[in-house]
Design an enzyme around this catalytic site. Structure first.
Site: not given
Ligand code: GLU
Length: 467
Positions: A242-244
């Site tokens: 994910s973006k994290r």
């Protein structure tokens, strides 16, 4: 001759997964003294953007994944796809299909009702002895590939082992749409053929495309390349990236202060290993890289490991280079670089504990900014009992030849004369000179800040404390 390619679709930035695919394709070519080709798969006009093309080129350049040929743009090769389609139609390897979308829907619905898998039923496929329907007027036909109906299509995937599909499972793929534009799988095939790609290294989201591509390649009489499908990369927590963690542009790692060599080392270990080697150079990686040591299980993103690697590379990096990289972070922190010590010398002092260039800049900032200590810090450290020792220290400082060992000696002599321990004196000096209770080694810090500034700040601090 080994020839690999990286073939991104320019619909977004170059993220960790794409960069790893690019790295492995590049390294395989370099290891074998072959060629690495960059191909931009931009035929999906609606989703491709020039910004995304640029982002991919920037990411590749930052990581120094240099290509030998290209970038080739598929939108500039449309004439070639058309030419091959014409040839396949002429040879009977492809045919026109006049089914309307409504007809296809009906076909699938009927199959569903009968409990069959939805697929194209071949109604426009020419067969000997079969009478084809009369082409309806006003319909632009699509072109379908005449896929073999019997047997299997199999390849020995260099990562996943033998993979086999029954031809009966594969539809007659549309290779050109009604408006004449070629479809994705077809362009890949023509390009891999024309560019004489020997090894296709790509994400395993393409495994289902491979049997279709192989069948078309065979129909064209092309040599079928070897395939290596890389497993996906999972996020820190084992779920989808994910973006994290990692589903961001590789250029974000640049912006956060990662060194390209750390990112390369990190990507190399995402699904590939060489014994238990964790820290290795790009050259070592190229020397060692092979497809046999790619793990078939998913690689897992690990931010801590990336930080650790980056820290190792920062420690080893040239100080002048670090200074150059640190500069814009310092300016962002409000540092005045014209008023302070040589930045490379500061980097040398603070780099030991920085995991990113951003952290390096944060640690370096105190050298370029007059920080005003808080009243609380002053009250805590600049106490009446320490003022006589501070006064003596300033007097000694004024007379010193300004260098680390002399500064350290001045501290020791003052401490001895006043019966104090180092922190008692070092803390108020830190607070008065830098505004911060934490600094690198105090003697080295003061040496870099410079005699005039240190003396002036201590004197001002003493005056304020005595007032
Ligand atoms: N353009 C495809 C993608 O970005 C890759 C195609 C391939 O490597 O064959 O996923």
């Amino acid at each position: 001759m080994i020839r690999t390619r990286f073939a991104p679709s320019p619909t977004g930035f170059l993220h960790i997964g794409g960069a790893r695919t690019a790295l492995f394709s590049w390294a395989f070519a370099r290891h074998h003294g072959g060629q690495f080709i960059l191909r931009i798969e931009d035929t999906d006009i609606a989703r491709s953007t020039p910004e995304a093309v640029q982002a991919i080129l920037d990411g590749m350049a930052w990581l120094e994944l240099n290509h030998d040929e290209g970038p080739f743009y598929q939108t500039q090769r449309l004439y070639r796809y058309k030419e091959v389609i014409e040839q396949m139609l002429a040879n009977g390897q492809a045919y026109l299909c006049y089914c309307s979308p409504e007809e296809l829907d009906e076909m699938r619905e009927a199959q569903r009702v009968r409990g069959e898998k939805p697929r194209y039923d071949g109604r426009w496929r020419p067969e000997s002895g079969k009478t084809l329907p009369v082409p309806p007027s006003g319909v632009q036909p699509v072109v379908r590939f005449k896929n073999p109906t019997e047997g299997t299509v199999a390849w020995k995937d260099m990562v996943k082992g033998v993979i086999e599909f029954a031809n009966a499972e594969l539809d007659d793929l549309i290779i050109a749409r009604g408006d004449g534009t070629p479809t994705y799988n077809f362009c890949v095939v023509v390009d891999d053929w024309d560019m004489q790609i020997s090894h296709v290294i790509r994400g395993d989201d393409h495994v289902n495309n491979t049997p279709r591509q192989i069948n078309i390649l065979k129909a064209l009489g092309a040599t079928v390349p070897q395939y290596a499908h890389l497993s996906m990369i999972l996020g820190d927590d084992g779920t989808k990236l994910s973006k994290r963690h990692g589903a961001v542009s590789v250029m974000q790692y640049f912006e956060e202060g990662y060194l390209p060599e750390a990112v390369i080392n990190y990507l190399a270990r995402l699904g590939w290993s060489h014994g238990d080697a964790e820290l290795f150079s790009r050259e070592q990686f190229v020397n060692w890289f092979d497809l046999d040591h790619i793990t078939s299980s998913a690689g897992q993103f690990n931010t801590e490991k990336l930080r650790w690697l980056n820290q190792q590379y920062i420690k080893a990096a040239d100080d002048a280079r670090l200074a150059g990289l640190t500069r814009h972070f310092l300016v962002r922190n409000g540092a005045n670089l014209d008023d302070g010590p040589d930045l490379a010398a500061v980097c040398a002092l603070v780099k030991e504990r920085a995991a990113t260039i951003e952290e390096l800049a944060d640690a370096a900032t105190l050298f370029y900014r007059t920080l005003h200590p808080t009243a609380e810090l002053l009250a805590q450290h600049v106490t009446p009992e320490v003022l006589p020792a501070l006064t003596e220290l300033v007097d000694r400082f004024k007379a010193l030849t300004w260098e680390r060992s002399a500064i350290s000696a001045a501290f020791k002599e003052t401490l001895a004369a006043h019966g104090l321990k180092m922190p008692k004196l070092a803390m108020p000096v830190r607070v008065l000179v830098t505004g911060e209770p934490q600094t690198p080694a105090i003697d080295a810090t003061l040496e870099l800040i410079g005699q005039d500034k240190v003396v002036a700040r201590l004197q001002a601090g003493l005056q304020a404390a005595q007032a």
